[in-house]
Write a protein that holds these residues in place. Structure first.
Motif, PDB file in Angstrom:
ATOM      1  N   GLY A 148       0.814  -1.208   0.000  1.00 52.48           N
ATOM      2  CA  GLY A 148       0.000   0.000   0.000  1.00 52.48           C
ATOM      3  C   GLY A 148       0.851   1.263   0.000  1.00 52.48           C
ATOM      4  N   LEU A 149       1.895   1.263   0.816  1.00 53.10           N
ATOM      5  CA  LEU A 149       2.795   2.419   0.879  1.00 53.10           C
ATOM      6  C   LEU A 149       3.532   2.617  -0.443  1.00 53.10           C
ATOM      7  N   SER A 150       3.978   1.502  -1.042  1.00 49.78           N
ATOM      8  CA  SER A 150       4.682   1.578  -2.334  1.00 49.78           C
ATOM      9  C   SER A 150       3.766   2.114  -3.426  1.00 49.78           C
ATOM     10  N   SER A 151       2.519   1.625  -3.436  1.00 49.56           N
ATOM     11  CA  SER A 151       1.555   2.076  -4.442  1.00 49.56           C
ATOM     12  C   SER A 151       1.265   3.562  -4.289  1.00 49.56           C
ATOM     13  N   ALA A 152       1.110   3.992  -3.042  1.00 44.15           N
ATOM     14  CA  ALA A 152       0.837   5.408  -2.784  1.00 44.15           C
ATOM     15  C   ALA A 152       2.000   6.275  -3.237  1.00 44.15           C
TER      16      ALA A 152
ATOM     17  N   LEU B 175       4.318  10.008  -7.248  1.00 49.97           N
ATOM     18  CA  LEU B 175       5.358  10.369  -8.217  1.00 49.97           C
ATOM     19  C   LEU B 175       4.795  10.523  -9.611  1.00 49.97           C
ATOM     20  N   ASN B 176       3.859   9.638  -9.972  1.00 47.35           N
ATOM     21  CA  ASN B 176       3.240   9.708 -11.291  1.00 47.35           C
ATOM     22  C   ASN B 176       2.434  11.000 -11.457  1.00 47.35           C
ATOM     23  N   THR B 177       1.728  11.391 -10.392  1.00 46.99           N
ATOM     24  CA  THR B 177       0.943  12.622 -10.425  1.00 46.99           C
ATOM     25  C   THR B 177       1.837  13.835 -10.632  1.00 46.99           C
TER      26      THR B 177
END
Length: 204
Positions: free
Chosen positions: A25-29, A34-36
């Motif tokens: 979950g932390l990695s996905s967030a 970063l993508n945003t």
């Protein structure tokens, strides 16, 4: 010293699953964040690259509109194109930029072609290719001025027979040991002009 009950809890499958879920979950967030942040920057760079390529075949003085906003695809007989419409101050068509792919000796040759409203060529450039260095790569303007031979050519001032390399009875030079490459480019540019003329209803 770890208490037995705590150690048992840590080693349990539930605890390990929860830990993994939290880490994922932390990695996905983090990736989403970063993508945003980077997406607008990447999009801007892509648009800058497109405009730089377009400028080589369609001078900015030729149009007054936001050219990238007019991007649209069209397909003729399974041949795919991407087209940008150039407009003058009155909103009338002043030209077109067409992206097309030719089948070269070593793979696809991606081209960009700029034409005025009468479909007279303003410029042709190679965006990417995999042709043989020292032979087929002469289609690049940095290696050879050959691609400039398309300038001012049109369907009305160049016959269908002339749209070929000299080896095939046409007007365009071929390269020693690499006839397939220039033949593919000439054919692709000619076909793009022909299909664009039909699409836009321009008389050749």
């Amino acid at each position: 010293m770890t208490l037995p009950c705590v150690e048992k809890h840590i080693n349990s499958s539930i605890y390990q699953s929860l830990s993994l879920a939290v880490a994922v979950g932390l990695s996905s967030a983090l990736l989403l964040g970063l993508n945003t942040i980077t997406s607008p920057v990447i999009a801007q760079r892509v648009n800058e690259d497109k405009l730089a390529a377009i400028e080589r075949v369609m001078p900015s003085s030729q149009y007054q509109n936001a050219l990238l906003a007019t991007e649209h695809p069209f397909v003729v007989n399974d041949q795919q194109y991407t087209v940008y419409n150039a407009l003058d101050q009155q909103g009338q068509a002043s030209g077109y930029v067409v992206q097309v792919s030719a089948k070269g000796y070593a793979g696809p040759i991606n081209l960009i072609v700029g034409v005025d409203a009468s479909l007279t060529i303003l410029g042709v450039r190679v965006l990417s290719h995999s042709e043989t260095p020292g032979l087929g790569d002469k289609i690049e303007i940095a290696k050879n001025p050959w691609v400039l031979s398309f300038n001012q050519k049109s369907l009305s001032n160049t016959s269908s027979k002339a749209w070929a390399v000299k080896k095939d009875g046409g007007e365009f030079d071929q390269f020693t040991g690499a006839t397939i490459t220039p033949r593919a480019v000439v054919n692709a540019v000619h076909q793009a002009l022909s299909d664009l003329a039909v699409k836009q209803g321009v008389k050749a």
